[in-house]
Design a protein around this motif. Structure first.
Motif, PDB file in Angstrom:
ATOM      1  N   LEU A 240      12.672  -0.196  -9.412  1.00 26.42           N
ATOM      2  CA  LEU A 240      12.532  -1.127 -10.537  1.00 26.42           C
ATOM      3  C   LEU A 240      12.511  -2.578 -10.068  1.00 26.42           C
ATOM      4  O   LEU A 240      11.694  -3.383 -10.519  1.00 26.42           O
ATOM      5  CB  LEU A 240      13.664  -0.913 -11.545  1.00 26.42           C
ATOM      6  N   MET A 241      13.410  -2.927  -9.150  1.00 28.87           N
ATOM      7  CA  MET A 241      13.452  -4.293  -8.643  1.00 28.87           C
ATOM      8  C   MET A 241      12.179  -4.616  -7.863  1.00 28.87           C
ATOM      9  O   MET A 241      11.655  -5.727  -7.949  1.00 28.87           O
ATOM     10  CB  MET A 241      14.683  -4.480  -7.756  1.00 28.87           C
ATOM     11  N   GLY A 242      11.676  -3.633  -7.106  1.00 30.07           N
ATOM     12  CA  GLY A 242      10.455  -3.856  -6.343  1.00 30.07           C
ATOM     13  C   GLY A 242       9.256  -4.104  -7.227  1.00 30.07           C
ATOM     14  O   GLY A 242       8.460  -5.016  -6.983  1.00 30.07           O
ATOM     15  N   LEU A 243       9.120  -3.306  -8.282  1.00 36.15           N
ATOM     16  CA  LEU A 243       8.012  -3.495  -9.214  1.00 36.15           C
ATOM     17  C   LEU A 243       8.121  -4.828  -9.930  1.00 36.15           C
ATOM     18  O   LEU A 243       7.129  -5.534 -10.132  1.00 36.15           O
ATOM     19  CB  LEU A 243       7.982  -2.351 -10.237  1.00 36.15           C
ATOM     20  N   ASP A 244       9.324  -5.201 -10.314  1.00 28.24           N
ATOM     21  CA  ASP A 244       9.531  -6.458 -11.034  1.00 28.24           C
ATOM     22  C   ASP A 244       9.214  -7.658 -10.143  1.00 28.24           C
ATOM     23  O   ASP A 244       8.743  -8.688 -10.627  1.00 28.24           O
ATOM     24  CB  ASP A 244      10.969  -6.540 -11.545  1.00 28.24           C
ATOM     25  N   ARG A 245       9.470  -7.536  -8.845  1.00 27.61           N
ATOM     26  CA  ARG A 245       9.190  -8.644  -7.917  1.00 27.61           C
ATOM     27  C   ARG A 245       7.723  -8.707  -7.518  1.00 27.61           C
ATOM     28  O   ARG A 245       7.308  -9.617  -6.795  1.00 27.61           O
ATOM     29  CB  ARG A 245      10.055  -8.513  -6.659  1.00 27.61           C
ATOM     30  N   GLY A 246       6.939  -7.729  -7.947  1.00 32.71           N
ATOM     31  CA  GLY A 246       5.523  -7.756  -7.641  1.00 32.71           C
ATOM     32  C   GLY A 246       5.163  -7.159  -6.299  1.00 32.71           C
ATOM     33  O   GLY A 246       4.065  -7.397  -5.781  1.00 32.71           O
ATOM     34  N   LEU A 247       6.077  -6.370  -5.722  1.00 29.68           N
ATOM     35  CA  LEU A 247       5.768  -5.719  -4.458  1.00 29.68           C
ATOM     36  C   LEU A 247       4.673  -4.673  -4.657  1.00 29.68           C
ATOM     37  O   LEU A 247       4.509  -4.127  -5.743  1.00 29.68           O
ATOM     38  CB  LEU A 247       7.026  -5.061  -3.879  1.00 29.68           C
ATOM     39  N   SER A 248       3.936  -4.399  -3.605  1.00 30.22           N
ATOM     40  CA  SER A 248       2.849  -3.422  -3.674  1.00 30.22           C
ATOM     41  C   SER A 248       3.422  -2.015  -3.581  1.00 30.22           C
ATOM     42  O   SER A 248       3.497  -1.418  -2.506  1.00 30.22           O
ATOM     43  CB  SER A 248       1.844  -3.661  -2.543  1.00 30.22           C
ATOM     44  N   ILE A 249       3.855  -1.502  -4.726  1.00 32.43           N
ATOM     45  CA  ILE A 249       4.442  -0.170  -4.805  1.00 32.43           C
ATOM     46  C   ILE A 249       3.684   0.607  -5.875  1.00 32.43           C
ATOM     47  O   ILE A 249       3.451   0.117  -6.980  1.00 32.43           O
ATOM     48  CB  ILE A 249       5.934  -0.232  -5.204  1.00 32.43           C
ATOM     49  N   GLY A 250       3.303   1.832  -5.565  1.00 32.22           N
ATOM     50  CA  GLY A 250       2.614   2.641  -6.548  1.00 32.22           C
ATOM     51  C   GLY A 250       1.255   2.078  -6.889  1.00 32.22           C
ATOM     52  O   GLY A 250       0.615   1.378  -6.103  1.00 32.22           O
ATOM     53  N   THR A 251       0.796   2.370  -8.113  1.00 33.12           N
ATOM     54  CA  THR A 251      -0.511   1.891  -8.592  1.00 33.12           C
ATOM     55  C   THR A 251      -0.308   0.933  -9.748  1.00 33.12           C
ATOM     56  O   THR A 251       0.396   1.230 -10.711  1.00 33.12           O
ATOM     57  CB  THR A 251      -1.371   3.081  -9.062  1.00 33.12           C
ATOM     58  N   LYS A 252      -0.938  -0.225  -9.642  1.00 34.21           N
ATOM     59  CA  LYS A 252      -0.849  -1.254 -10.686  1.00 34.21           C
ATOM     60  C   LYS A 252      -2.181  -1.347 -11.412  1.00 34.21           C
ATOM     61  O   LYS A 252      -3.228  -1.530 -10.796  1.00 34.21           O
ATOM     62  CB  LYS A 252      -0.496  -2.602 -10.057  1.00 34.21           C
ATOM     63  N   PHE A 253      -2.143  -1.200 -12.736  1.00 39.39           N
ATOM     64  CA  PHE A 253      -3.331  -1.359 -13.568  1.00 39.39           C
ATOM     65  C   PHE A 253      -3.342  -2.808 -14.076  1.00 39.39           C
ATOM     66  O   PHE A 253      -2.456  -3.224 -14.835  1.00 39.39           O
ATOM     67  CB  PHE A 253      -3.301  -0.389 -14.741  1.00 39.39           C
ATOM     68  N   LEU A 254      -4.335  -3.561 -13.636  1.00 38.06           N
ATOM     69  CA  LEU A 254      -4.412  -4.979 -13.995  1.00 38.06           C
ATOM     70  C   LEU A 254      -4.879  -5.124 -15.439  1.00 38.06           C
ATOM     71  O   LEU A 254      -5.854  -4.498 -15.842  1.00 38.06           O
ATOM     72  CB  LEU A 254      -5.368  -5.699 -13.063  1.00 38.06           C
ATOM     73  N   PRO A 255      -4.224  -5.969 -16.211  1.00 34.82           N
ATOM     74  CA  PRO A 255      -4.590  -6.123 -17.630  1.00 34.82           C
ATOM     75  C   PRO A 255      -5.784  -7.038 -17.832  1.00 34.82           C
ATOM     76  O   PRO A 255      -6.149  -7.813 -16.936  1.00 34.82           O
ATOM     77  CB  PRO A 255      -3.324  -6.751 -18.227  1.00 34.82           C
ATOM     78  N   LYS A 256      -6.395  -6.928 -18.976  1.00 37.02           N
ATOM     79  CA  LYS A 256      -7.509  -7.811 -19.346  1.00 37.02           C
ATOM     80  C   LYS A 256      -6.994  -9.223 -19.470  1.00 37.02           C
ATOM     81  O   LYS A 256      -5.951  -9.432 -20.108  1.00 37.02           O
ATOM     82  CB  LYS A 256      -8.083  -7.324 -20.683  1.00 37.02           C
TER      83      LYS A 256
END
Length: 256
Positions: A240-256
C-alpha cells in the motif's frame, strides 16, 4: 500521492489455500492502511473473504444448494472477518465501520444517496469504512459480479483518486504466467488499452467470483472517469505504501 483511495482486498489475499483467514496478511494490511491514514489519506476498504472464511469454519450437515451454502458461509464468516478488522484497527488507534451493500443500493436514488452520505460522514469523522457485499441477502439479480464491481461503483460514487486492486498475482501479465517468462505490464493507458486485452485470462481463484477480466474492464471504465487504478499483489509487504508513493509496482492504468 492520493487524497482518497479505495483498497479492494481479494479473497486470495486474505485467505490461505484452505480458505482460512490469513491473519498475518490481514494484520499487515491494516497496519499499512493506518500509515496511510496518518498521512491524511482517506481510505475505504472493500474486502472479500467472508464466504471463504466461513467455509473454513463450518461444515454443513446436508447438501444444500449453492445459494444456501454461500449465505451460511457468509453469515458465519462475516462475523470473524469484521471482528478481526476491528481488533487490528483498534491496536492502531483507529475505529472501523462495517458497511454491507447490495446492488439495490446503487439502483435506487434514495439508497444511493444514503450510502454515499454514510460513507462520507464516516471518513469525515476519521472512521475507516470496511465495505462488503451483503452475501446473506444478495441473491439472483441483487448480486454484484464480484467485489471488484462493488469497488468500481463506490469509486465513482465517492469521487476517489485511485483504486488499489490487491490480488494474488503481481499485475497484468504480458502472457499466461503458467507458460513461464511472463512479465508484469507496468502501465496501460486508454490510448493502447485495447491492445492489452489479449493478455487477460479468465482464471479465478478457488474461493472468489472475481478475476483479472473483471478488474481489467473496471479499470478501463474508471480510467475514462479520470480515476487511476492499480492491480498488484496484496501478499507483498509494504504494497500500500509503495503504490501510494508512486513506485513501479504491479500494473497502473493511467486515467484520462
Amino acid at each position: 500521492m492520493y487524497h482518497r483511495i479505495i483498497v479492494k482486498i481479494g479473497t486470495s489475499v486474505v485467505t490461505n489455500a484452505k480458505g482460512e483467514l490469513d491473519l498475518q496478511v490481514l494484520k499487515r494490511l491494516v497496519e499499512e492502511t493506518a500509515q496511510l491514514r496518518k498521512k491524511n489519506t482517506e481510505v475505504v476498504i472493500v474486502t472479500s473473504g467472508a464466504v471463504g472464511t466461513g467455509r473454513g469454519m463450518v461444515t454443513l450437515k446436508d447438501e444444500s444448494d449453492s445459494v444456501v451454502k454461500k449465505q451460511i458461509f457468509a453469515a458465519v464468516g462475516q462475523v470473524k472477518l469484521m471482528s478481526t478488522y476491528a481488533e487490528y484497527f483498534a491496536k492502531e488507534g483507529i475505529v472501523c465501520a462495517q458497511v454491507l451493500a447490495t446492488k439495490e443500493d446503487f439502483r435506487d436514488r434514495e439508497h444511493y444517496s444514503h450510502m454515499k452520505n454514510c460513507i462520507e460522514n464516516l471518513l469525515r469523522n476519521d472512521v475507516i469504512p470496511v465495505v462488503n457485499e451483503n452475501d446473506v441477502v444478495a441473491v439472483a439479480e441483487l448480486v454484484f459480479t464480484d467485489n471488484d464491481e462493488l469497488a468500481g461503483l463506490l469509486a465513482s460514487q465517492l469521487n476517489v483518486n485511485a483504486v488499489f486492486f490487491l490480488t494474488g498475482i503481481d499485475g497484468v501479465m504480458d502472457r499466461d504466467w503458467k507458460k513461464g517468462n511472463a512479465k508484469v505490464i507496468p502501465e496501460i493507458s486508454l490510448a493502447n488499452i485495447d491492445s492489452f486485452e489479449k493478455h487477460i485470462t479468465e482464471e479465478k481463484s478457488d474461493f472468489s467470483r472475481g478475476g483479472m477480466r473483471t478488474k481489467f474492464e473496471i479499470a478501463k471504465k474508471l480510467a475514462r472517469d479520470g480515476i487511476t487504478t492499480h492491480i498488484a499483489n496484496g501478499k507483498v509487504p509494504g504494497i500500500l505504501m509503495g503504490l501510494d508513493r508512486g513506485l513501479s509496482i504491479g500494473t497502473k492504468f493511467l486515467p484520462k
